[in-house]
Design a protein around this motif. Structure first.
Motif, PDB file in Angstrom:
ATOM      1  N   UNK A 161       0.755  -1.311   0.406  1.00 43.78           N
ATOM      2  CA  UNK A 161       0.087   0.018  -0.384  1.00 43.78           C
ATOM      3  C   UNK A 161       1.431   1.058   0.083  1.00 43.78           C
ATOM      4  N   UNK A 162       2.006   1.237   1.099  1.00 46.12           N
ATOM      5  CA  UNK A 162       3.209   2.169   0.755  1.00 46.12           C
ATOM      6  C   UNK A 162       3.606   2.755  -0.925  1.00 46.12           C
ATOM      7  N   UNK A 167       2.718   5.880  -6.709  1.00 47.91           N
ATOM      8  CA  UNK A 167       2.372   6.585  -7.334  1.00 47.91           C
ATOM      9  C   UNK A 167       0.983   7.745  -7.690  1.00 47.91           C
ATOM     10  N   UNK A 168       1.605   8.037  -9.411  1.00 48.52           N
ATOM     11  CA  UNK A 168       0.209   8.655  -9.736  1.00 48.52           C
ATOM     12  C   UNK A 168      -1.105   8.056  -9.804  1.00 48.52           C
ATOM     13  N   UNK A 169      -2.123   8.863  -9.077  1.00 49.42           N
ATOM     14  CA  UNK A 169      -3.229   7.864  -9.216  1.00 49.42           C
ATOM     15  C   UNK A 169      -3.825   7.578 -10.842  1.00 49.42           C
ATOM     16  N   UNK A 170      -3.513   8.501 -11.419  1.00 49.75           N
ATOM     17  CA  UNK A 170      -3.986   8.032 -13.061  1.00 49.75           C
ATOM     18  C   UNK A 170      -3.185   7.173 -13.918  1.00 49.75           C
ATOM     19  N   UNK A 171      -1.567   6.341 -13.673  1.00 45.88           N
ATOM     20  CA  UNK A 171      -1.511   5.973 -14.308  1.00 45.88           C
ATOM     21  C   UNK A 171      -1.794   4.414 -14.238  1.00 45.88           C
ATOM     22  N   UNK A 193      -4.652  -8.174  -1.850  1.00 48.55           N
ATOM     23  CA  UNK A 193      -3.709  -7.112  -2.671  1.00 48.55           C
ATOM     24  C   UNK A 193      -5.189  -6.905  -3.546  1.00 48.55           C
ATOM     25  N   UNK A 194      -6.029  -8.068  -4.253  1.00 47.28           N
ATOM     26  CA  UNK A 194      -7.560  -7.342  -5.036  1.00 47.28           C
ATOM     27  C   UNK A 194      -8.047  -6.555  -3.806  1.00 47.28           C
ATOM     28  N   UNK A 195      -7.952  -6.277  -2.682  1.00 48.66           N
ATOM     29  CA  UNK A 195      -8.614  -5.192  -2.629  1.00 48.66           C
ATOM     30  C   UNK A 195      -8.019  -3.771  -2.343  1.00 48.66           C
ATOM     31  N   UNK A 196      -6.656  -3.548  -2.241  1.00 43.95           N
ATOM     32  CA  UNK A 196      -5.948  -2.175  -2.768  1.00 43.95           C
ATOM     33  C   UNK A 196      -5.147  -2.166  -3.822  1.00 43.95           C
ATOM     34  N   UNK A 197      -5.583  -2.904  -4.809  1.00 47.24           N
ATOM     35  CA  UNK A 197      -5.981  -2.710  -6.902  1.00 47.24           C
ATOM     36  C   UNK A 197      -7.024  -1.805  -6.664  1.00 47.24           C
ATOM     37  N   UNK A 198      -7.896  -2.671  -5.785  1.00 43.35           N
ATOM     38  CA  UNK A 198      -9.573  -1.704  -6.221  1.00 43.35           C
ATOM     39  C   UNK A 198      -9.226  -0.227  -5.666  1.00 43.35           C
TER      40      UNK A 198
END
Length: 397
Positions: A161-162, A167-171, A193-198
């Motif tokens: 998560x850190x 990273x840029x939100x739109x990237x 991992x899936x939760x962080x990806x979402x």
């Protein structure tokens, strides 16, 4: 520096050869089975990824023989041109249905699958978030892509998560993880991992080389094990383990699959997998589907071997007991190679895990199981492991 001067710098290699503890390139003189003849002697095979034991199934062997008779020995071209057989599309359709994805693409090897998928999907200004203990093919795929690789600590979701927060939100962002980590036997923390990806608008990819045929309903893999097949964007696996063949595949949506097929240079510019490789993988897949007890047997034996080695007083690396990868600690590099050689001489083949695959001072010997092992063989192997480890400890005192 002259180009080949680096070839003289492998001092460790020279030393272990001189000591007679070089552990690599032992020659097999028999089939890849639970017992093998290796360099003239019987060995219990605890170092193969033939998890379901299907490389010696007559049904699988016969499928390969018949495919050679019908199609010849090779395809002599890429899938793009003359190299697509009816067998390829049949295998891809059955794999897609089994894994639970719209599309499957097959590659010549598992290693090449990662190269082909990641280099196609990840472009300039995109980011790959990769677990530090991911397979070497993922590292090389990141180099081949034009994106930026960001590593996170092994199975550390706070660190992942850190890294995402930076990273840029739109990237474009792709989180890549092994499903089952090949050296340690750890299972990835896929729900987190899936939760962080979402949460951070990223996509997910699981390298399930060591999870397919091992975890989930009927061996469907890590995503199925967690009930997250629909949430994982790309599932990759190999034919060289549970599917008893050679090749690899990518399971994904029809949209993403079509893009990879038409842009992936490792896919477009490589010959398709041979008829025999395709037919044997398909035969193995059909056996897995109709014999779920193979996966259940493998899970049982994984627990059995852990308990047997522990009874010998050997410290194993604690991991998920369902995984047929059972490492035990040997710590020092040279000690690891000495013990590996003693086990080999005593009739048990295991794989040494050395840096960078293990941390300095954390070397291990890695056992891997087949569903076709017997309890008697595992008891014999565990007794040999215990005896050799005790002798080594006594010799060091």
């Amino acid at each position: 520096m002259p180009l080949f001067q680096k070839c003289d710098n492998l001092t460790m290699l020279k030393e272990i050869r001189e000591k007679g503890i070089y552990p690599y390139f032992h020659e097999l003189e028999s089939r890849q089975d639970v017992e093998v003849i290796m360099e003239g002697k019987r060995r219990i095979m605890l170092g193969s990824n033939n998890y379901l034991g299907l490389t010696v199934r007559e049904e699988v062997i016969e499928a390969g023989v018949e495919a050679i008779k019908k199609y010849g020995t090779g395809c002599s071209g890429s899938r793009f041109l003359n190299g697509t057989l009816q067998l390829h599309t049949e295998l891809e359709a059955e794999l897609a249905e089994f894994v639970g994805k719209e599309s499957v693409i097959t590659f010549s090897t598992g290693f090449q699958s990662n190269l082909g998928i990641i280099s196609a999907i990840v472009s300039r200004n995109d980011y790959i978030l990769s677990d530090r203990e991911n397979h070497a093919s993922i590292y090389d795929a990141c180099k081949l892509s034009y994106g930026t690789m960001v590593r996170y600590k092994h199975n550390d979701m706070e660190d992942l998560e850190r890294q995402l927060q930076k990273l840029p939100a739109e990237a474009g962002k792709l989180i890549v993880t092994d499903g089952v980590f090949s050296m340690s036997g750890d299972i990835c923390k896929l729900p987190e991992i899936v939760a962080l990806a979402e949460k951070y608008n990223a996509r997910t990819m699981v390298d399930d080389a060591h999870g397919f045929g091992v975890l989930g309903d009927c061996g469907r893999g890590t995503a199925d094990y967690f009930g997250l097949t629909d949430k994982v964007d790309i599932i990759m696996s190999t034919f060289s383990k549970s599917l008893a063949s050679l090749g690899g595949f990518c399971a994904t949506s029809a949209r993403v699959g079509d893009y990879i097929k038409h842009t992936s240079r490792p896919y477009i510019f490589s010959a398709s997998i041979t008829p025999a490789s395709c037919a044997t993988a398909l035969a193995a897949l059909r056996i897995i589907k109709r014999e779920p007890e193979l996966v259940q047997r493998l899970t049982y034996l994984a627990k059995y071997l852990r308990a047997a080695i522990k009874r010998q007083g050997v410290e194993i690396k604690e991991g998920d007991e369902m995984v047929p990868i059972v490492p035990f600690y040997t710590y020092d590099e040279v000690d690891t190679l000495i013990i590996s050689k003693k086990l080999y001489d005593a009739g048990v083949y295991v794989n040494p895990v050395l840096p960078p695959a293990a941390p300095q001072g954390g070397c291990m010997l890695r056992c891997s199981l087949m569903a076709t092992h017997t309890e008697e063989l595992l008891d014999e192997a565990a007794e040999i492991i215990g005896r050799v480890m005790r002798e080594e400890l006594r010799d060091k005192k």
